[in-house]
Enzyme design. Structure first.
Site, PDB file in Angstrom:
ATOM      1  N   HIS A  93     -14.528   0.547   9.279  1.00  0.00           N
ATOM      2  CA  HIS A  93     -13.891  -0.085   8.111  1.00  0.00           C
ATOM      3  C   HIS A  93     -13.697  -1.573   8.430  1.00  0.00           C
ATOM      4  O   HIS A  93     -12.582  -2.062   8.591  1.00  0.00           O
ATOM      5  CB  HIS A  93     -12.556   0.608   7.829  1.00  0.00           C
ATOM      6  CG  HIS A  93     -11.810   0.011   6.678  1.00  0.00           C
ATOM      7  ND1 HIS A  93     -12.288  -0.035   5.397  1.00  0.00           N
ATOM      8  CD2 HIS A  93     -10.574  -0.590   6.627  1.00  0.00           C
ATOM      9  CE1 HIS A  93     -11.412  -0.620   4.603  1.00  0.00           C
ATOM     10  NE2 HIS A  93     -10.363  -0.975   5.332  1.00  0.00           N
ATOM     11  N   VAL A 149       0.834  -1.214   0.000  1.00  0.00           N
ATOM     12  CA  VAL A 149       0.000   0.000   0.000  1.00  0.00           C
ATOM     13  C   VAL A 149       0.863   1.257   0.000  1.00  0.00           C
ATOM     14  O   VAL A 149       0.626   2.197  -0.774  1.00  0.00           O
ATOM     15  CB  VAL A 149      -0.960   0.014   1.217  1.00  0.00           C
ATOM     16  CG1 VAL A 149      -1.776   1.303   1.249  1.00  0.00           C
ATOM     17  CG2 VAL A 149      -1.885  -1.197   1.185  1.00  0.00           C
ATOM     18  N   ARG A 163     -15.186   1.281  -3.809  1.00  0.00           N
ATOM     19  CA  ARG A 163     -15.648  -0.089  -4.096  1.00  0.00           C
ATOM     20  C   ARG A 163     -17.167  -0.117  -4.266  1.00  0.00           C
ATOM     21  O   ARG A 163     -17.692  -0.836  -5.131  1.00  0.00           O
ATOM     22  CB  ARG A 163     -15.239  -1.030  -2.956  1.00  0.00           C
ATOM     23  CG  ARG A 163     -13.758  -1.306  -2.962  1.00  0.00           C
ATOM     24  CD  ARG A 163     -13.368  -2.337  -1.916  1.00  0.00           C
ATOM     25  NE  ARG A 163     -11.939  -2.600  -1.999  1.00  0.00           N
ATOM     26  CZ  ARG A 163     -11.148  -2.822  -0.951  1.00  0.00           C
ATOM     27  NH1 ARG A 163     -11.656  -2.817   0.268  1.00  0.00           N
ATOM     28  NH2 ARG A 163      -9.868  -3.055  -1.137  1.00  0.00           N
TER      29      ARG A 163
HETATM   30  N1  LIG Z   1      -7.325   1.340   5.720  1.00  0.00           N
HETATM   31  C1  LIG Z   1      -7.390   0.719   4.555  1.00  0.00           C
HETATM   32  O1  LIG Z   1      -8.275   0.977   3.749  1.00  0.00           O
HETATM   33  C2  LIG Z   1      -6.344  -0.313   4.210  1.00  0.00           C
HETATM   34  C3  LIG Z   1      -6.237  -0.772   2.890  1.00  0.00           C
HETATM   35  C4  LIG Z   1      -5.241  -1.714   2.595  1.00  0.00           C
HETATM   36  C5  LIG Z   1      -4.366  -2.155   3.597  1.00  0.00           C
HETATM   37  N2  LIG Z   1      -4.516  -1.690   4.850  1.00  0.00           N
HETATM   38  C6  LIG Z   1      -3.607  -2.080   5.925  1.00  0.00           C
HETATM   39  O2  LIG Z   1      -2.353  -1.441   5.676  1.00  0.00           O
HETATM   40  C7  LIG Z   1      -1.298  -2.214   6.267  1.00  0.00           C
HETATM   41  C8  LIG Z   1      -0.209  -2.445   5.220  1.00  0.00           C
HETATM   42  O3  LIG Z   1      -0.673  -3.268   4.193  1.00  0.00           O
HETATM   43  P1  LIG Z   1       0.315  -3.737   3.016  1.00  0.00           P
HETATM   44  O4  LIG Z   1      -0.467  -4.573   2.090  1.00  0.00           O
HETATM   45  O5  LIG Z   1       1.052  -2.559   2.490  1.00  0.00           O
HETATM   46  O6  LIG Z   1       1.340  -4.656   3.847  1.00  0.00           O
HETATM   47  P2  LIG Z   1       2.860  -4.989   3.472  1.00  0.00           P
HETATM   48  O7  LIG Z   1       3.240  -6.161   4.297  1.00  0.00           O
HETATM   49  O8  LIG Z   1       3.017  -5.098   1.999  1.00  0.00           O
HETATM   50  O9  LIG Z   1       3.661  -3.700   3.960  1.00  0.00           O
HETATM   51  C9  LIG Z   1       3.786  -3.340   5.305  1.00  0.00           C
HETATM   52  C10 LIG Z   1       5.185  -2.787   5.500  1.00  0.00           C
HETATM   53  O10 LIG Z   1       5.286  -2.258   6.845  1.00  0.00           O
HETATM   54  C11 LIG Z   1       6.640  -2.443   7.220  1.00  0.00           C
HETATM   55  N3  LIG Z   1       6.771  -2.294   8.668  1.00  0.00           N
HETATM   56  C12 LIG Z   1       6.418  -3.159   9.645  1.00  0.00           C
HETATM   57  N4  LIG Z   1       6.712  -2.633  10.839  1.00  0.00           N
HETATM   58  C13 LIG Z   1       7.263  -1.421  10.622  1.00  0.00           C
HETATM   59  C14 LIG Z   1       7.754  -0.398  11.462  1.00  0.00           C
HETATM   60  N5  LIG Z   1       7.762  -0.517  12.802  1.00  0.00           N
HETATM   61  N6  LIG Z   1       8.243   0.719  10.899  1.00  0.00           N
HETATM   62  C15 LIG Z   1       8.261   0.864   9.553  1.00  0.00           C
HETATM   63  N7  LIG Z   1       7.793  -0.060   8.707  1.00  0.00           N
HETATM   64  C16 LIG Z   1       7.309  -1.198   9.235  1.00  0.00           C
HETATM   65  C17 LIG Z   1       6.983  -3.833   6.710  1.00  0.00           C
HETATM   66  O11 LIG Z   1       8.391  -4.058   6.647  1.00  0.00           O
HETATM   67  C18 LIG Z   1       6.308  -3.828   5.352  1.00  0.00           C
HETATM   68  O12 LIG Z   1       7.197  -3.443   4.319  1.00  0.00           O
HETATM   69  C19 LIG Z   1      -1.977  -3.488   6.778  1.00  0.00           C
HETATM   70  O13 LIG Z   1      -2.236  -3.363   8.163  1.00  0.00           O
HETATM   71  C20 LIG Z   1      -3.270  -3.548   6.006  1.00  0.00           C
HETATM   72  O14 LIG Z   1      -4.266  -4.283   6.666  1.00  0.00           O
HETATM   73  C21 LIG Z   1      -5.486  -0.782   5.175  1.00  0.00           C
HETATM   74  O1  LIG Z   2      -9.094  -5.945   3.466  1.00  0.00           O
HETATM   75  C1  LIG Z   2      -8.096  -5.633   4.102  1.00  0.00           C
HETATM   76  O2  LIG Z   2      -7.698  -6.297   5.075  1.00  0.00           O
HETATM   77  C2  LIG Z   2      -7.266  -4.456   3.684  1.00  0.00           C
HETATM   78  C3  LIG Z   2      -8.046  -3.190   3.547  1.00  0.00           C
HETATM   79  O3  LIG Z   2      -8.668  -2.833   4.744  1.00  0.00           O
HETATM   80  C4  LIG Z   2      -9.017  -3.224   2.394  1.00  0.00           C
HETATM   81  O4  LIG Z   2     -10.196  -2.930   2.598  1.00  0.00           O
HETATM   82  O5  LIG Z   2      -8.572  -3.516   1.264  1.00  0.00           O
END
Ligand SMILES: NC(=O)c1ccc[n+]([C@@H]2O[C@H](COP(=O)([O-])OP(=O)(O)OC[C@H]3O[C@@H](n4cnc5c(N)ncnc54)[C@H](O)[C@@H]3O)[C@@H](O)[C@H]2O)c1
Ligand SMILES: O=C(O)C[C@H](O)C(=O)O
Length: 311
Positions: free
Chosen positions: A175, A11, A151
């Protein structure tokens, strides 16, 4: 204008890419704890500049917060994503500690920044960031509603067989797979209520598909989604940095709005250079009010799990 994105994973890197490609900020810093990872993502994105024609400076940092100093906006995407079959809520044990320490670190170097929280469970992580840092509520914004609404518009556009951009619709509430509230009654196709174009049965299915939109993608991809999440964060950051005053559903701290207090949950907000500039308290009908109260109860019970991390 400078944006820091903590977490250079799926993300975070997608968000950096969209911000650069669209010229939303002049500078983007990606920070991650994985050695060399953020630097690599930043270099790869920067090497798009000549072919896609952007001038944003993108750099990476392995856990060196001095590189993030004086950011206008900091986005927190650090933490673990869910795997198929999991809920977002199951991530709290690991992500709460990460989000709290990251929020404290970024504020130490960018005391005036606006913080956008993305890590899940997002409403609870937003509440945690607010309580841990003591920042004014206008400067902590949880991103979820922008994604859920996009979405919802996607599923409506499929059901009506019309372009997504001709559909206007919003999702409020938490969410989460069971806490989202797609506002079908207020959704429109170029201003005309969607109920004129689809049956209640079809619209109910659209709402149900929207609520599990993230879970559906997680099942297909093996990890959670990133293109639409990254683009949704960039959309929100654009409204802040360029003072666009867009109305976006965001997770923000409520003090009486929607009958709720001491909670961060998704509601329509005007987003500009000061962060959350206004919360729009729309007139919900009785069923929508009941759904909002139920959603808030679920988010609040998740927040109760923060006791030890906030102690
Ligand atoms: N709010 C939303 O709509 C939404 C949408 C998508 C994903 N997310 C959330 O976003 C987060 C990231 O998702 P992703 O797919 O990018 O995961 P990902 O695993 O691809 O990336 C997460 C990154 O965070 C890094 N990380 C972990 N601990 C850390 C720290 N203390 N300091 C700095 N970096 C650190 C990891 O090394 C990794 O590169 C997840 O919790 C996911 O559920 C939320
Ligand atoms: O679905 C998830 O866990 C990641 C994020 O909150 C999303 O809605 O894509």
């Amino acid at each position: 204008m400078k944006v820091t994105i903590v977490g250079a994973g799926n993300v975070g890197a997608t968000c950096a890419d969209v911000i650069a490609y669209r010229g939303i900020a002049s500078e983007v810093v990606l920070l991650d704890i994985r050695e060399g990872f953020a630097e690599g993502k930043a270099m790869d994105i920067s090497q798009c500049a000549t072919n896609t024609g952007f001038n944003t400076k993108v750099s990476g940092s392995t856990n060196d917060y001095s590189k993030t100093a004086n950011s206008d906006v900091v986005v927190i995407t650090s933490g673990i994503p869910r795997k198929p079959g999991m809920t977002r809520e199951e991530l709290i044990g690991i992500n709460a500690g990460i989000v709290k320490s990251v929020a404290e670190n970024v504020l130490a170097h960018s005391p005036n920044c606006i913080v956008v929280v993305v890590s899940n469970p997002m409403d609870t992580m937003t509440y945690l960031a607010l309580k841990a840092t003591g920042l004014p509520k206008s400067r902590i914004i949880g991103m979820g509603g922008a994604l859920d609404s996009s979405r919802f518009r996607y599923y409506l556009s499929k059901a009506l067989d019309v372009p997504s951009n001709d559909v206007s619709a919003m999702v409020i509430g938490g969410h989460g797979d069971t806490t989202m509230i797609p506002l079908t009654r207020l959704a429109s196709y170029n201003g005309i209520p969607v109920s004129q174009f689809a049956s209640q049965e079809v619209l109910d299915k659209v709402a149900a598909d929207t609520m599990v939109g993230g879970a559906t993608l997680t099942g297909l991809l093996g990890t959670s989604a990133w293109y639409a999440p990254g683009a949704s964060v960039a959309y929100l950051v654009d409204s802040i940095l360029n003072d666009q005053k867009k109305m976006i559903a965001c997770s923000v701290f409520l003090e009486g709005e929607y009958g709720q207090n001491d909670i961060c949950i998704g509601v329509p907000c005007i987003i500009g250079k000061n962060g959350v500039e206004q919360i729009i308290d729309i007139n919900l009908n009785e069923a929508e009010k009941a759904a909002f109260a139920k959603s808030a109860d679920a988010v609040r019970s998740m927040n109760a799990d923060l006791k030890t991390v906030l102690a």
